[in-house]
Structures are given as structure tokens and as C-alpha cells.
Design an enzyme around this catalytic site. Structure first.
Site, PDB file in Angstrom:
ATOM      1  N   CYS A 179       1.784  -7.224  -2.001  1.00  0.00           N
ATOM      2  CA  CYS A 179       3.088  -6.943  -2.609  1.00  0.00           C
ATOM      3  C   CYS A 179       3.042  -7.243  -4.108  1.00  0.00           C
ATOM      4  O   CYS A 179       4.078  -7.250  -4.767  1.00  0.00           O
ATOM      5  CB  CYS A 179       4.190  -7.739  -1.924  1.00  0.00           C
ATOM      6  SG  CYS A 179       3.920  -9.509  -2.000  1.00  0.00           S
ATOM      7  N   CYS A 215      25.631   2.281  -7.828  1.00  0.00           N
ATOM      8  CA  CYS A 215      26.132   1.028  -7.265  1.00  0.00           C
ATOM      9  C   CYS A 215      27.176   0.454  -8.209  1.00  0.00           C
ATOM     10  O   CYS A 215      26.889   0.197  -9.385  1.00  0.00           O
ATOM     11  CB  CYS A 215      24.975   0.048  -7.096  1.00  0.00           C
ATOM     12  SG  CYS A 215      25.507  -1.618  -6.680  1.00  0.00           S
ATOM     13  N   GLN A 266       8.487  -8.162   7.168  1.00  0.00           N
ATOM     14  CA  GLN A 266       8.569  -7.236   6.037  1.00  0.00           C
ATOM     15  C   GLN A 266      10.015  -6.749   5.872  1.00  0.00           C
ATOM     16  O   GLN A 266      10.736  -6.574   6.844  1.00  0.00           O
ATOM     17  CB  GLN A 266       7.635  -6.044   6.269  1.00  0.00           C
ATOM     18  CG  GLN A 266       6.203  -6.432   6.640  1.00  0.00           C
ATOM     19  CD  GLN A 266       5.350  -6.817   5.448  1.00  0.00           C
ATOM     20  OE1 GLN A 266       5.777  -6.744   4.298  1.00  0.00           O
ATOM     21  NE2 GLN A 266       4.128  -7.264   5.712  1.00  0.00           N
TER      22      GLN A 266
HETATM   23  C1  LIG Z   1       3.407 -11.238   3.037  1.00  0.00           C
HETATM   24  S1  LIG Z   1       3.594 -12.221   4.472  1.00  0.00           S
HETATM   25  C2  LIG Z   1       2.695 -11.252   5.618  1.00  0.00           C
HETATM   26  C3  LIG Z   1       3.051 -11.420   7.051  1.00  0.00           C
HETATM   27  C4  LIG Z   1       2.482 -10.419   8.036  1.00  0.00           C
HETATM   28  N1  LIG Z   1       1.169  -9.939   7.688  1.00  0.00           N
HETATM   29  C5  LIG Z   1       3.438  -9.278   8.281  1.00  0.00           C
HETATM   30  O1  LIG Z   1       3.056  -8.115   8.158  1.00  0.00           O
HETATM   31  O2  LIG Z   1       4.620  -9.544   8.606  1.00  0.00           O
HETATM   32  C6  LIG Z   1       2.567 -13.572   4.119  1.00  0.00           C
HETATM   33  C7  LIG Z   1       2.423 -14.559   5.255  1.00  0.00           C
HETATM   34  O3  LIG Z   1       1.445 -15.514   4.863  1.00  0.00           O
HETATM   35  C8  LIG Z   1       1.798 -16.771   5.366  1.00  0.00           C
HETATM   36  N2  LIG Z   1       1.020 -17.746   4.563  1.00  0.00           N
HETATM   37  C9  LIG Z   1       1.298 -18.222   3.327  1.00  0.00           C
HETATM   38  N3  LIG Z   1       0.294 -19.016   2.891  1.00  0.00           N
HETATM   39  C10 LIG Z   1      -0.651 -19.026   3.859  1.00  0.00           C
HETATM   40  C11 LIG Z   1      -1.925 -19.618   3.985  1.00  0.00           C
HETATM   41  N4  LIG Z   1      -2.429 -20.387   3.022  1.00  0.00           N
HETATM   42  N5  LIG Z   1      -2.643 -19.392   5.110  1.00  0.00           N
HETATM   43  C12 LIG Z   1      -2.140 -18.634   6.116  1.00  0.00           C
HETATM   44  N6  LIG Z   1      -0.922 -18.026   6.046  1.00  0.00           N
HETATM   45  C13 LIG Z   1      -0.194 -18.207   4.939  1.00  0.00           C
HETATM   46  C14 LIG Z   1       3.303 -16.806   5.243  1.00  0.00           C
HETATM   47  O4  LIG Z   1       3.859 -17.751   6.138  1.00  0.00           O
HETATM   48  C15 LIG Z   1       3.657 -15.351   5.601  1.00  0.00           C
HETATM   49  O5  LIG Z   1       3.901 -15.229   6.982  1.00  0.00           O
END
Ligand SMILES: C[S@@+](CC[C@H](N)C(=O)[O-])C[C@H]1O[C@@H](n2cnc3c(N)ncnc32)[C@H](O)[C@@H]1O
Length: 381
Positions: free
Chosen positions: A339, A11, A219
Site C-alpha cells: 500500500c 462532496c 482491506q
Molecule cells: C496490510 S495488512 C495485510 C493483511 C492481510 N494480508 C490481508 O490481506 O488482509 C498488514 C498485516 O501485517 C500485520 N503485521 C504488522 N507487523 C507485522 C510483523 N512484524 N510480522 C507479522 N505481521 C505483522 C498486521 O497485523 C496486519 O494484519
């Protein structure tokens, strides 16, 4: 998956010190995987009897389905990329980790900025309008483009010139303006105005269509997301689970993939737009037994009817309260997709009733030392 272990990505931005985001740029792909594998194994050394499945590899280049481009420069010559130490725009529109459809969109978007006379925001002097351009590409090539603006000043000009952008970018499915009046270091504001197209970007993953609204999480790497969901489906099927929770469900990727006749799936997610998207996807797929609720996963009460739980938290992990709730549900199976293996390892210590049975690394973020890791936990007898 289309991957070459011997690939060494180069890059120019990295080599010239312009952008250092990809900390493993120039490292052979196989060495990147080995170092992530070693990192994960060291953190999860307390589970020596767990079976490690082969790492799920990614395309090492052109894998990112979203671009967060800070706008700099001038109306006549806008830059899309980052700001340097002096707050001046640095153009990164040839960034090689972005999917090619994203890169192809940058020139038409710059031409639109010029034609609609949208002044790039000048951070140092707090002048101008356009702060960021946020793009997402669907699995089938459609684009969602969001213009993050300081105010509505440029909106009418944008609407006037949009008919010229649409033919230049026929794959545009969603175009919005996001309003971020405050001068603060965040990417986007709370208010979204639809300028053209649909309210959601349809992300087709095999037989499932996930609807992404502008502010919903999805994701970063579409192929790896699909691989994650398929892996979870396999483990939940093996467990013959009838009542499944999908916590931190986002737009419902896990929930929709693990849906099956005779199985109830319930997703919990804090973001209302994400839950609306998840409900729309489930309704379109005719999945009446897949339900979603807006809520804080850490505030759930234990339910002993649940026999499998999928968790996919942000980097901070689950924390002690939710781990205690999971323990109290007595579910036979937990699928933990993380992650951040550091918080994953910490959380597993707070789930003493569960044994890590299988572990798999998913290379969601090539060219960086980040990765996704999924663990199948089963309840000790
Ligand atoms: C790593 S992402 C995973 C999303 C989903 N599982 C996917 O595969 O696209 C984490 C998600 O957790 C949500 N989130 C963060 N804090 C939370 C909480 N205390 N309770 C419920 N959801 C939460 C965020 O809005 C986000 O959509």
C-alpha cells in the site's frame, strides 16, 4: 468491476471545507488513475522490462467497507464523524465513499446513543463516555459495530436498549464495546466485550469465508481485496508453487485464495486474533494444508524449501532484515502487495536476486492519492 472513468465525485463536506480527507475529491476518476499510475511508474522506473497490467479500477464512490466515526455532540444530538479544530464534533454520516449499508446504519445508531443515554466523550474537558463508533460491512451486507467507550459506565444501559437497536438494524451480526480508558489519540483499546451477535463477522469472498474479529485488519475495499487475492492466486498457480509463505497474512485472505491440492501454505501474522480467525476459516474450508502462526515476519529464519512467498506488509514495508531473509530462502517467486510504493521501491533494491516481471495497480482508495500495487518478482538465474 463497476467503475466509470468519467465519474467526478462531489462532496458537500469537502466543498465546504468540513472534511478534507479525500484529497482528490472533485478530480475525474480517470485523472486520479493516471496520476497514481505515473507516481508508481516513476518509483519503479528501475524495472523497465516489467510488464504493467491494466490498473484494477474500483467503484469511485461507496467503496469503503469500514467507517471510523468519532463521536461528538450531545446525548440528544450526537454527531458521527470527526472533531474540528476546537474539538467539537462534525457529523459526516452522509459520507459518500462509505458503502451504503454503513451510511444507513448511522441514524439507528444515533437513536440508540440517545435512548441508552451514552454521553459522547468531550475531548477538551475529558468528560463523557462514547469516543468512537467503528463499523465494518461484510460483502453480503452484515455489519459489525463497535462502541469505543472510556469505561463500563454505560454498558448496562446499552445492554438494556440493544433489543431496540437490533430490529432497526437487522443486518447487525456483531456488536461489541471496546474499552479505551486512556485519554490518548488512538482509535481503540485492548479490551473488547461482546454485547450481541457472533464473535466474528463473516466476510464471504466468492467461495471463501474470512472471519473478521473486532480488532483484525481487513482491506478497506472489498471488491479490490477480492481482485488482489485472485491476482495472487493466478501468479502462484503459474509458478506451480508447492510450498508458499503468506507473510503479514492478517485473517488469511491470500493464504486461503492460493490454497490448492498438493500445495502447502503457511501464513505468519503478529496479531493473535487475526491468526485465530485465519485458522477458523481454513478449518471450515477443510484446508488442512493451510496453516498459520502468530509471529513477527521480520524474525523468520530462511527456509530453502519455500518456493513462493507472498508479502503484504503495512506502509513501512519489509525492511532490510526480512529482505535478507527472503533473499536467503532462494524462493523462485515473490508476490509483493504493497500500500506504499515508496517503501516497495526501497525494498526491491534490497532484493537484488529478483526481477520485477509484472506490476499491477489496484485502486483500493479512490478519491485519495493512495493505492495498492502488486509486483510479481521472479528469481534471476
Ligand atoms: C496490510 S495488512 C495485510 C493483511 C492481510 N494480508 C490481508 O490481506 O488482509 C498488514 C498485516 O501485517 C500485520 N503485521 C504488522 N507487523 C507485522 C510483523 N512484524 N510480522 C507479522 N505481521 C505483522 C498486521 O497485523 C496486519 O494484519
Amino acid at each position: 468491476m463497476n467503475s466509470s472513468l468519467s465519474t467526478v465525485m462531489q462532496c458537500g463536506y469537502y466543498d465546504n471545507g468540513v472534511c478534507r480527507s479525500c484529497t482528490l475529491m472533485g478530480t475525474p476518476y480517470d485523472a486520479q488513475i493516471s496520476s497514481k499510475d505515473a507516481h508508481a511508474r516513476a518509483l519503479l522506473a528501475a524495472y523497465p522490462s516489467a510488464q504493467w497490467l491494466p490498473a484494477m479500477l474500483s467503484r469511485p464512490e461507496a467503496f469503503r467497507n469500514k467507517a471510523k466515526m468519532v463521536v461528538g455532540g450531545t446525548i440528544e444530538a450526537p454527531t458521527l464523524g470527526i472533531l474540528d479544530a476546537t474539538q467539537h464534533g462534525v457529523d459526516l454520516s452522509a459520507c459518500g465513499i462509505l458503502e451504503t449499508g454503513l451510511r444507513a446504519a448511522f441514524d439507528p445508531i444515533k437513536a440508540f446513543i440517545t435512548a441508552a443515554r451514552i454521553p459522547p466523550y468531550d475531548v477538551a474537558n475529558r468528560r463523557g463516555e462514547l469516543k468512537n463508533v467503528l463499523l465494518t460491512q461484510s460483502a453480503t451486507g452484515e455489519l459489525m459495530v463497535r462502541f469505543v467507550l472510556r469505561s463500563t459506565e454505560a454498558l448496562s444501559r446499552m445492554q438494556k436498549h440493544l433489543p431496540n437497536l437490533l430490529p432497526a438494524l437487522p443486518q447487525l451480526a456483531v456488536v461489541t464495546a471496546n474499552l479505551l480508558p486512556e485519554h490518548k489519540a488512538v482509535v481503540e483499546g485492548d479490551e473488547e466485550v461482546l454485547l450481541a451477535g457472533d464473535e466474528t463477522l463473516a466476510m464471504r469472498l466468492g467461495e471463501h469465508v474470512l472471519h473478521l474479529r473486532p480488532a483484525s485488519f481487513f482491506q478497506t475495499n472489498t471488491d479490490i481485496a477480492k481482485a488482489l487475492y485472485d491476482q495472487a492466486r493466478e501468479w502462484i498457480d503459474e509458478a506451480e508453487a508447492h510450498n508458499v509463505w503468506d507473510l503479514y497474512c492478517g485473517v488469511g485472505g491470500f493464504a486461503l485464495h492460493v490454497a490448492a491440492p498438493g500445495r502447502k501454505v503457511h501464513g505468519v501474522e503478529v496479531s493473535q486474533p487475526a491468526v485465530e480467525s485465519a485458522r477458523l476459516s481454513a478449518a471450515e474450508a477443510g484446508l488442512a494444508d493451510v496453516t498459520f502462526a502468530v509471529g513477527d515476519a521480520t524474525g523468520l529464519n530462511a527456509e530453502t524449501t519455500i518456493d513462493a512467498i507472498i508479502v503484504n506488509p503495512p506502509r513501512r514495508g519489509l525492511g532490510d532484515k526480512l529482505c535478507a531473509t527472503l533473499e536467503a530462502t532462494k524462493a523462485e517467486t515473490i508476490v509483493y502487495s504493497s500500500c506504499n510504493a515508496v517503501t516497495l521501491a526501497r525494498d526491491l533494491e534490497m532484493l537484488p536476486s529478483y526481477a520485477a516481471e509484472r506490476i499491477r495497480l489496484f485502486d483500493m482508495f479512490p478519491q485519495t492519492d493512495h493505492y495498492e500495487i502488486m509486483v510479481l518478482l521472479t528469481r534471476r538465474n
